[in-house]
Design a protein around this motif. Structure first.
Motif, PDB file in Angstrom:
ATOM      1  N   ALA A 144       0.859  -1.234  -0.098  1.00 31.19           N
ATOM      2  CA  ALA A 144       0.054   0.167  -0.049  1.00 31.19           C
ATOM      3  C   ALA A 144       0.934   1.296   0.018  1.00 31.19           C
ATOM      4  O   ALA A 144       0.690   1.952  -0.561  1.00 31.19           O
ATOM      5  N   TRP A 145       1.991   1.280   0.736  1.00 29.47           N
ATOM      6  CA  TRP A 145       2.814   2.390   0.798  1.00 29.47           C
ATOM      7  C   TRP A 145       3.400   2.625  -0.662  1.00 29.47           C
ATOM      8  O   TRP A 145       3.439   3.646  -0.953  1.00 29.47           O
ATOM      9  N   LEU A 172       2.289   1.744  -3.358  1.00 26.86           N
ATOM     10  CA  LEU A 172       1.320   2.395  -4.424  1.00 26.86           C
ATOM     11  C   LEU A 172       0.982   3.948  -4.081  1.00 26.86           C
ATOM     12  O   LEU A 172       0.811   4.777  -4.930  1.00 26.86           O
ATOM     13  N   GLY A 173       0.826   4.335  -2.719  1.00 24.34           N
ATOM     14  CA  GLY A 173       0.489   5.532  -2.242  1.00 24.34           C
ATOM     15  C   GLY A 173       1.745   6.549  -2.825  1.00 24.34           C
ATOM     16  O   GLY A 173       1.377   7.593  -2.983  1.00 24.34           O
ATOM     17  N   ASN A 174       2.872   5.810  -2.536  1.00 24.93           N
ATOM     18  CA  ASN A 174       4.055   6.741  -2.856  1.00 24.93           C
ATOM     19  C   ASN A 174       4.134   7.173  -4.313  1.00 24.93           C
ATOM     20  O   ASN A 174       4.592   8.397  -4.592  1.00 24.93           O
ATOM     21  N   ARG A 175       3.379   6.647  -5.103  1.00 20.09           N
ATOM     22  CA  ARG A 175       3.139   6.801  -6.463  1.00 20.09           C
ATOM     23  C   ARG A 175       2.074   7.600  -7.131  1.00 20.09           C
ATOM     24  O   ARG A 175       1.571   7.927  -8.145  1.00 20.09           O
ATOM     25  N   HIS A 176       1.273   7.974  -5.798  1.00 25.05           N
ATOM     26  CA  HIS A 176      -0.167   8.577  -6.028  1.00 25.05           C
ATOM     27  C   HIS A 176      -1.026   8.223  -6.852  1.00 25.05           C
ATOM     28  O   HIS A 176      -1.810   8.695  -7.816  1.00 25.05           O
ATOM     29  N   PRO A 205      -4.383   6.029  -7.855  1.00 27.73           N
ATOM     30  CA  PRO A 205      -5.789   5.881  -6.974  1.00 27.73           C
ATOM     31  C   PRO A 205      -5.938   4.592  -6.973  1.00 27.73           C
ATOM     32  O   PRO A 205      -5.825   3.511  -7.969  1.00 27.73           O
ATOM     33  N   VAL A 206      -6.555   3.882  -5.754  1.00 32.38           N
ATOM     34  CA  VAL A 206      -6.583   2.760  -5.361  1.00 32.38           C
ATOM     35  C   VAL A 206      -8.044   2.454  -4.586  1.00 32.38           C
ATOM     36  O   VAL A 206      -8.466   3.552  -3.974  1.00 32.38           O
ATOM     37  N   GLU A 263     -10.363   5.228  -3.444  1.00 28.20           N
ATOM     38  CA  GLU A 263     -10.645   6.179  -2.322  1.00 28.20           C
ATOM     39  C   GLU A 263     -10.407   7.521  -2.485  1.00 28.20           C
ATOM     40  O   GLU A 263      -9.985   8.073  -3.415  1.00 28.20           O
ATOM     41  N   GLY A 266      -9.057  10.296  -0.831  1.00 30.85           N
ATOM     42  CA  GLY A 266      -7.911  10.917  -0.643  1.00 30.85           C
ATOM     43  C   GLY A 266      -8.132  12.307   0.136  1.00 30.85           C
ATOM     44  O   GLY A 266      -9.091  12.687   0.093  1.00 30.85           O
TER      45      GLY A 266
END
Length: 154
Positions: A98-99, A101-105, A107-108, A144, A146
């Motif tokens: 998850a980190w 994916l989030g670090n690459r911004h 959408p999930v 999400e 965000g």
């Protein structure tokens, strides 16, 4: 497409907060088309209308677009080509994926122990390298909100 200027959607009502008995149709939209303010559209019955909102709103599955004639169009999230990511092992493994994916911004959509995101072979290779199981699916994509893309309706 010729848009009827008299057929306009001017308000959005969140799922469960609009009168279903006043539904006059539906509009099926992919994720990228569900965050708009003003755009010519066609409902699922083939009738043109103008989405004419005071500000851009992220539309969710089941929301209602209020038409100027008092009817409502139900918003349906279109099926899209996605990846489903599963991670076995400790929760730290899921958090690591998850980190990244989030670090690459990116959408999930998180549903239980599954992360859904758009298909991308480079990201799929990265996730597999992190020990995740990645499989292609076709499903509605409702990521999400965000910090900057919240799903609030006026």
């Amino acid at each position: 497409m010729t848009t009827d200027p008299t057929r306009r959607a001017t308000r959005v009502h969140a799922r469960g907060h609009w009168p279903l008995d006043r539904a006059v149709g539906a509009v099926t939209l992919a994720f990228d088309d569900r965050h708009r303010r003003r755009m010519a559209m066609t409902d699922d019955g083939g009738a043109a209308f103008l989405l004419d909102l005071p500000r851009a709103v992220a539309l969710d599955e089941g929301d209602g677009l209020e038409m100027t004639d008092g009817g409502f169009l139900r918003v349906i999230a279109a099926a899209e080509e996605l990846m489903e990511v599963r991670v076995s092992g400790p929760v730290e493994s899921f958090a690591r994926v998850a980190w990244h994916l989030g670090n690459r911004h990116l959408p999930v959509q998180i549903t239980g122990d599954v992360i859904r995101l758009r298909r991308d072979h480079v990201i799929a290779d990265m996730l597999t390298g992190l020990g995740a199981e990645v499989r292609d699916v076709v499903a509605a994509f409702m990521p999400e909100g965000g910090a900057y893309g919240g799903h609030s309706h006026g």
